[in-house]
Design an enzyme around this catalytic site. Sequence first.
Site, PDB file in Angstrom:
ATOM      1  N   LYS A  56       3.120 -33.522  19.487  1.00  9.52           N
ATOM      2  CA  LYS A  56       2.420 -34.813  19.530  1.00  9.52           C
ATOM      3  C   LYS A  56       2.883 -35.711  18.380  1.00  9.52           C
ATOM      4  O   LYS A  56       3.110 -36.893  18.556  1.00  9.52           O
ATOM      5  CB  LYS A  56       0.904 -34.594  19.483  1.00  9.52           C
ATOM      6  CG  LYS A  56       0.370 -34.011  20.791  1.00  9.52           C
ATOM      7  CD  LYS A  56      -1.020 -33.423  20.674  1.00  9.52           C
ATOM      8  CE  LYS A  56      -1.384 -32.677  21.960  1.00  9.52           C
ATOM      9  NZ  LYS A  56      -2.640 -31.932  21.870  1.00  9.52           N
ATOM     10  N   ASP A  69      -8.372 -38.424  23.819  1.00  8.49           N
ATOM     11  CA  ASP A  69      -8.355 -37.223  24.660  1.00  8.49           C
ATOM     12  C   ASP A  69      -9.304 -37.381  25.852  1.00  8.49           C
ATOM     13  O   ASP A  69      -9.243 -36.608  26.807  1.00  8.49           O
ATOM     14  CB  ASP A  69      -8.824 -36.015  23.825  1.00  8.49           C
ATOM     15  CG  ASP A  69      -7.713 -34.997  23.614  1.00  8.49           C
ATOM     16  OD1 ASP A  69      -6.710 -35.060  24.354  1.00  8.49           O
ATOM     17  OD2 ASP A  69      -7.874 -34.140  22.731  1.00  8.49           O
ATOM     18  N   GLN A  72      -7.346 -30.909  17.637  1.00 12.48           N
ATOM     19  CA  GLN A  72      -6.702 -29.885  18.456  1.00 12.48           C
ATOM     20  C   GLN A  72      -7.655 -28.704  18.673  1.00 12.48           C
ATOM     21  O   GLN A  72      -8.196 -28.150  17.726  1.00 12.48           O
ATOM     22  CB  GLN A  72      -5.403 -29.410  17.755  1.00 12.48           C
ATOM     23  CG  GLN A  72      -4.565 -28.479  18.591  1.00 12.48           C
ATOM     24  CD  GLN A  72      -4.042 -29.129  19.864  1.00 12.48           C
ATOM     25  OE1 GLN A  72      -3.495 -30.223  19.849  1.00 12.48           O
ATOM     26  NE2 GLN A  72      -4.227 -28.457  21.002  1.00 12.48           N
TER      27      GLN A  72
END
Length: 296
Positions: free
Chosen positions: A53, A120, A97
Amino acid sequence: MPIIIDGKLVSSKILDEIRAKTAELKSQKGITPGLALLLVGNNPASLTYVNSKRKACTELGFYSIVEHLTEDTPEEKVLNLIEEWNNDPKIHGILVQLPLPKHINELKTTLKIKPSKDVDGFHPENFGRLVIGLPGFRPCTPAGIVELLKHYQIDTFGKHVVVVGRSNIVGKPIANMLYQKAPNANAIVTICHTAAKDLRQYTRLADILVVAAGSPNFITSDFVKDGVVVIDVGINRIEDSSSKKGYKLVGDVDFNSVAPKAYAITPVPGGVGPMTIAMLMKNTYLSASGEITYEA
Ligand code: NAD
């Protein structure tokens, strides 16, 4: 031979578009999209994901921060860091994460992220917005699936989509996206899960079958009808002594058995997988450019 849905190709096309739009946003409005990434602990898969990412941010010309905290970091420190990023105008997207160490409450951290920076798409506000068809961030993997169907001009209008799996990050959101009264949606959706006594009974009815169960190669040719479109979300490691790593990645769908019956199918790897990061980058860009509005 079925159409092999190429996620590498579609994701690189999306990333090229974002790169060009980012350059424009910088030169015309002086805004650089910014993504903050938080990793707690040393889970090897999480480390790989965060590095990919960050790399994508660099390649697109985004600003990024990676905070890598130790496994024993107190929950309060994580929540304070999110609060700091919520208030930082250089940060347009925040990604924590997962999985987090057990002593850190995942839901608490998700709720702490400002919905307008929740790239997200996991915050209940964004999920609620998805369900009632309001603008908001859509979770990246399901959004990637919609892009794949769109790219290959696979019509969803009135089609029967069967989703196997009801997770909050894949199964539920993809089902909710595809039944909306909206372009690239308008499907009739069935959601299956572990309580299905005979899964085949449902999957055989699918025009489009989306599988997100996390069980290697378990969808075989007897689960599908001829002409089906198969979207395999599963990523499973299985032992492979012929590979240097000692394992290989396979999906939830037994590709060799199902492909001959399919109109189109995603491979694993190289299908849905590459779309997830592309959609995360797209969400971060949309947050920076202000194209997603949270006003009533
Ligand atoms: P999860 O474990 O949270 O959920 C799996 C779901 O599948 C559950 O709802 C369960 O009820 C259902 N299920 C499992 N076995 C079943 C069976 N035999 N019959 C019917 N239903 C069954 O999983 P998840 O987070 O949604 O992930 C699913 C898979 O997708 C995993 O392999 C994961 O690694 C992969 N994944 C890939 C990406 C990507 O970027 N490509 C992103 C997220 C998840």
